[in-house]
Design a protein around this motif. Structure first.
Motif, PDB file in Angstrom:
ATOM      1  N   LEU A   1      -4.292 -16.822   7.904  1.00  0.00           N
ATOM      2  CA  LEU A   1      -3.346 -16.037   7.105  1.00  0.00           C
ATOM      3  C   LEU A   1      -3.698 -16.123   5.625  1.00  0.00           C
ATOM      4  O   LEU A   1      -3.614 -15.123   4.894  1.00  0.00           O
ATOM      5  N   GLY A   2      -4.095 -17.304   5.150  1.00  0.00           N
ATOM      6  CA  GLY A   2      -4.498 -17.441   3.763  1.00  0.00           C
ATOM      7  C   GLY A   2      -5.707 -16.587   3.425  1.00  0.00           C
ATOM      8  O   GLY A   2      -5.765 -15.966   2.350  1.00  0.00           O
ATOM      9  N   VAL A   3      -6.668 -16.523   4.339  1.00  0.00           N
ATOM     10  CA  VAL A   3      -7.846 -15.673   4.110  1.00  0.00           C
ATOM     11  C   VAL A   3      -7.442 -14.207   4.063  1.00  0.00           C
ATOM     12  O   VAL A   3      -7.908 -13.441   3.205  1.00  0.00           O
ATOM     13  N   ASP A   4      -6.549 -13.782   4.962  1.00  0.00           N
ATOM     14  CA  ASP A   4      -6.108 -12.383   4.983  1.00  0.00           C
ATOM     15  C   ASP A   4      -5.351 -12.009   3.714  1.00  0.00           C
ATOM     16  O   ASP A   4      -5.532 -10.911   3.175  1.00  0.00           O
TER      17      ASP A   4
ATOM     18  N   SER B   1       2.062 -12.692  11.831  1.00  0.00           N
ATOM     19  CA  SER B   1       1.053 -12.498  10.785  1.00  0.00           C
ATOM     20  C   SER B   1       1.069 -11.081  10.211  1.00  0.00           C
ATOM     21  O   SER B   1       1.055 -10.912   8.980  1.00  0.00           O
ATOM     22  N   PRO B   2       1.104  -9.999  11.024  1.00  0.00           N
ATOM     23  CA  PRO B   2       1.201  -8.659  10.427  1.00  0.00           C
ATOM     24  C   PRO B   2       2.456  -8.449   9.595  1.00  0.00           C
ATOM     25  O   PRO B   2       2.407  -7.753   8.570  1.00  0.00           O
ATOM     26  N   LEU B   3       3.578  -9.032  10.014  1.00  0.00           N
ATOM     27  CA  LEU B   3       4.803  -8.890   9.219  1.00  0.00           C
ATOM     28  C   LEU B   3       4.656  -9.567   7.862  1.00  0.00           C
ATOM     29  O   LEU B   3       5.055  -9.017   6.832  1.00  0.00           O
ATOM     30  N   ILE B   4       4.084 -10.773   7.851  1.00  0.00           N
ATOM     31  CA  ILE B   4       3.892 -11.474   6.579  1.00  0.00           C
ATOM     32  C   ILE B   4       2.941 -10.696   5.674  1.00  0.00           C
ATOM     33  O   ILE B   4       3.189 -10.544   4.465  1.00  0.00           O
ATOM     34  N   LEU B   5       1.864 -10.161   6.234  1.00  0.00           N
ATOM     35  CA  LEU B   5       0.930  -9.377   5.439  1.00  0.00           C
ATOM     36  C   LEU B   5       1.579  -8.098   4.918  1.00  0.00           C
ATOM     37  O   LEU B   5       1.304  -7.672   3.788  1.00  0.00           O
ATOM     38  N   PHE B   6       2.427  -7.474   5.725  1.00  0.00           N
ATOM     39  CA  PHE B   6       3.123  -6.252   5.293  1.00  0.00           C
ATOM     40  C   PHE B   6       4.031  -6.539   4.104  1.00  0.00           C
ATOM     41  O   PHE B   6       4.013  -5.808   3.099  1.00  0.00           O
TER      42      PHE B   6
ATOM     43  N   ALA C   1       3.849  -9.107   2.046  1.00  0.00           N
ATOM     44  CA  ALA C   1       3.030  -9.524   0.907  1.00  0.00           C
ATOM     45  C   ALA C   1       2.410  -8.320   0.207  1.00  0.00           C
ATOM     46  O   ALA C   1       2.373  -8.252  -1.026  1.00  0.00           O
ATOM     47  N   LEU C   2       1.935  -7.348   0.990  1.00  0.00           N
ATOM     48  CA  LEU C   2       1.372  -6.141   0.400  1.00  0.00           C
ATOM     49  C   LEU C   2       2.448  -5.323  -0.315  1.00  0.00           C
ATOM     50  O   LEU C   2       2.203  -4.766  -1.389  1.00  0.00           O
ATOM     51  N   SER C   3       3.651  -5.266   0.267  1.00  0.00           N
ATOM     52  CA  SER C   3       4.746  -4.533  -0.371  1.00  0.00           C
ATOM     53  C   SER C   3       5.126  -5.176  -1.692  1.00  0.00           C
ATOM     54  O   SER C   3       5.347  -4.492  -2.698  1.00  0.00           O
ATOM     55  N   LEU C   4       5.219  -6.496  -1.725  1.00  0.00           N
ATOM     56  CA  LEU C   4       5.545  -7.180  -2.975  1.00  0.00           C
ATOM     57  C   LEU C   4       4.450  -6.992  -4.010  1.00  0.00           C
ATOM     58  O   LEU C   4       4.729  -6.841  -5.205  1.00  0.00           O
ATOM     59  N   SER C   5       3.198  -6.997  -3.574  1.00  0.00           N
ATOM     60  CA  SER C   5       2.094  -6.800  -4.508  1.00  0.00           C
ATOM     61  C   SER C   5       2.133  -5.406  -5.133  1.00  0.00           C
ATOM     62  O   SER C   5       1.964  -5.240  -6.340  1.00  0.00           O
ATOM     63  N   GLU C   6       2.390  -4.372  -4.317  1.00  0.00           N
ATOM     64  CA  GLU C   6       2.473  -3.017  -4.850  1.00  0.00           C
ATOM     65  C   GLU C   6       3.691  -2.842  -5.745  1.00  0.00           C
ATOM     66  O   GLU C   6       3.621  -2.154  -6.776  1.00  0.00           O
TER      67      GLU C   6
END
Length: 229
Positions: free
Chosen positions: A81-84, A170-175, A177-182
């Motif tokens: 997850l950290g790498v992703d 993992s996909p939920l966490i990445l989603f 994280a990407l939303s917060l980044s944008e």
């Protein structure tokens, strides 16, 4: 059931040594004991086991090493997850992230392949000591047979939990994280921009008026010679 009948027919004395190990390990004890003996002659203790290498945390669950199995699962999950997250949104880094994830998986598999059986030996010794300290001689035989052995269904339980982590969590966490980044980039569009280094006109004028800026060194008419004294 055979182990339970053997335990019931065992002598009333406290199980010890090879008898306790055989009763706790159950099936394929001779193979397990041979692996332990091979590891004893190497430093550090190690011996290759294909089951531990191929099935990783599922093999740990099968041998009832549940605590270590959860450690391996979550270590695998958080490292990947950290790498992703680190390579999130960078298309050119996807291959690198895949290679790093594959390297993490191979490192864990190789570690269990070499050190899985010595870890299992430590687990068996610790559990036998706990059972003998907690129960009387007669009850210890039954507890060794009950708490030892293998758990075939834990293989499917571990795999199901891993699929849940990798396929849903993992996909939920990445989603998110990407939303917060944008959202952060929209709220602070200039935050990522690094301002160019510049000097104010006042600082430049003061620098030109500084005595240090007009210091010159006198020309030397003669070449320098190295002293021989």
């Amino acid at each position: 059931m055979a182990l339970s009948s053997d335990a019931a027919a065992s002598p009333a004395g406290e199980p010890d040594g090879r008898e306790a190990e055989r009763l706790f390990v159950g099936r394929h004890y001779d193979f397990v004991r041979k692996s332990w003996e091979m590891a004893e002659h190497r430093s550090p203790k190690r011996c290759w086991n294909w089951y531990a290498f191929l099935f990783s945390f599922s093999w740990l669950g099968y041998r009832k090493m549940y605590r270590l199995a959860w450690v391996v699962i979550f270590a695998h999950f958080f490292l990947n997850l950290g790498v992703d997250i680190y390579t999130m949104g960078e298309e050119e880094s996807q291959w690198g992230a895949w290679l790093v994830s594959l390297g993490i998986q191979m490192a864990i598999a190789l570690a269990l392949g070499f050190f899985g059986m010595p870890l299992y030996q430590q687990h068996v010794k610790r559990r036998i000591a706990d059972i003998q300290a907690k129960y009387g001689p007669e009850q210890a035989w039954a507890e060794l047979a009950r708490q030892g052995g293998t758990n075939f269904w834990s293989i499917f339980g571990m795999l199901f939990f891993w699929i849940l982590l990798a396929g849903v969590v993992s996909p939920l966490i990445l989603f998110f994280a990407l939303s917060l980044s944008e959202a952060g980039r929209r709220a602070f569009p200039d935050a990522a921009a690094v301002p160019a280094y510049s000097t104010s006109p006042a600082w430049s004028a003061s620098r030109e008026r500084s005595p240090r800026a007009s210091v010159t060194w006198p020309l030397c008419a003669q070449p320098l010679k190295r002293s021989t004294t």
